[in-house]
Write a protein that holds these residues in place. Structure first.
Motif, short mmCIF file in Angstrom:
data_model
loop_
_atom_site.label_atom_id
_atom_site.label_comp_id
_atom_site.label_asym_id
_atom_site.label_seq_id
_atom_site.Cartn_x
_atom_site.Cartn_y
_atom_site.Cartn_z
N PRO A 181 10.39 -12.11 -2.07
CA PRO A 181 10.86 -11.15 -1.07
C PRO A 181 9.73 -10.57 -0.22
N ALA A 182 10.10 -10.09 0.96
CA ALA A 182 9.18 -9.32 1.80
C ALA A 182 9.29 -7.87 1.32
N PHE A 183 8.15 -7.22 1.11
CA PHE A 183 8.14 -5.86 0.56
C PHE A 183 8.09 -4.82 1.69
N TYR A 184 9.24 -4.50 2.23
CA TYR A 184 9.33 -3.44 3.24
C TYR A 184 9.07 -2.10 2.56
N SER A 185 8.44 -1.19 3.28
CA SER A 185 8.21 0.15 2.73
C SER A 185 8.35 1.18 3.83
N TYR A 186 8.92 2.30 3.48
CA TYR A 186 9.11 3.39 4.44
C TYR A 186 9.19 4.70 3.67
N GLN A 187 9.06 5.79 4.42
CA GLN A 187 9.14 7.11 3.79
C GLN A 187 10.49 7.71 4.15
N ASN A 188 11.24 8.17 3.14
CA ASN A 188 12.56 8.75 3.41
C ASN A 188 12.42 10.23 3.74
N ASP A 189 13.57 10.91 3.94
CA ASP A 189 13.57 12.33 4.33
C ASP A 189 12.98 13.25 3.28
N ASP A 190 12.98 12.82 2.02
CA ASP A 190 12.42 13.62 0.93
C ASP A 190 10.95 13.33 0.70
N LEU A 191 10.28 12.62 1.64
CA LEU A 191 8.88 12.24 1.57
C LEU A 191 8.59 11.33 0.37
N ASP B 281 0.85 -1.19 0.00
CA ASP B 281 0.00 0.00 0.00
C ASP B 281 0.88 1.23 0.00
N ILE B 282 0.83 2.00 -1.07
CA ILE B 282 1.65 3.20 -1.13
C ILE B 282 0.87 4.42 -0.67
N GLY B 283 -0.37 4.21 -0.24
CA GLY B 283 -1.18 5.29 0.31
C GLY B 283 -1.34 6.42 -0.67
N SER B 284 -1.25 7.61 -0.14
CA SER B 284 -1.44 8.79 -0.98
C SER B 284 -0.11 9.37 -1.44
N ALA B 285 0.95 8.63 -1.30
CA ALA B 285 2.26 9.14 -1.68
C ALA B 285 2.31 9.43 -3.18
N LEU B 286 2.84 10.59 -3.53
CA LEU B 286 2.97 10.94 -4.94
C LEU B 286 4.25 10.37 -5.52
#
Length: 178
Positions: A98-108, A49-54
């Motif tokens: 693979p396991a699909f880890y997801s995170y938001q970096n400093d640049d959003l 789920d990438i949510g509302s990330a652009l």
């Protein structure tokens, strides 16, 4: 089912038991379908789920590639106990997907970082024949499963153990019908 290169050693332990050892240096992994192709995964339960990330960045997974350090290996001890064919197994291996880890970096930017993870699999099987019936059972415990989670902690992955089992009954009606 794709065959894997492996070394298979079998060692008889007296007349009643057998030890099997596997070393699997074949580092083959699942290949996921490309976006837009007929077998591309579209289930909301399986796609990160990438949510509302652009901005989304999908990293290439680093596949384990050291034949010695990253090889899978397993053990199986089997024996005939009474009329029961019994075995216990252990496998230390990488998951094929693979396991699909997801995170938001400093640049959003939402970063999806696929990683191959190891797990321990232990189990037992047993079977016995009673006249025209055969009873079969399997029990298995997997120490780690890596599932996509909506929670933001642990980079969008929920890790838990898994227990599974199956019970089967075969009936042979005649020598020509099973």
């Amino acid at each position: 089912r794709i065959p894997l290169w492996m070394a298979n050693w079998e060692l008889p332990l007296g007349t009643a038991a057998n030890l099997q050892m596997l070393w699997i240096p074949d580092l083959s992994y699942d290949e996921l379908a490309e976006v837009g192709t007929p077998f591309f995964v579209t289930s909301a339960q399986l796609v990160p789920d990438i949510g509302s990330a652009l901005n989304v960045q999908l990293l290439e997974p680093e596949k384990p590639n050291n034949v010695w350090r990253d090889a899978d290996w397993g053990l199986k001890l089997s024996s005939l106990i009474g009329n029961w064919d019994v075995s216990v197994q252990y496998l230390y291996h990488y998951g094929d997907t693979p396991a699909f880890y997801s995170y938001q970096n400093d640049d959003l930017v939402t970063v999806v970082d696929p990683r191959y993870e190891r797990t321990h699999l232990a189990g037992t099987t047993f079977s016995n024949t009673f006249s025209a019936f055969t009873v079969r059972a399997e029990l298995a415990y997997k120490s780690d499963t890596f599932q996509i989670s909506r929670a933001s902690d642990n980079d969008g992955i929920a890790n838990s153990s898994e227990f599974s089992s199956v019970l089967g009954l075969d009936w042979q009606a005649s020598s020509e019908v099973l």
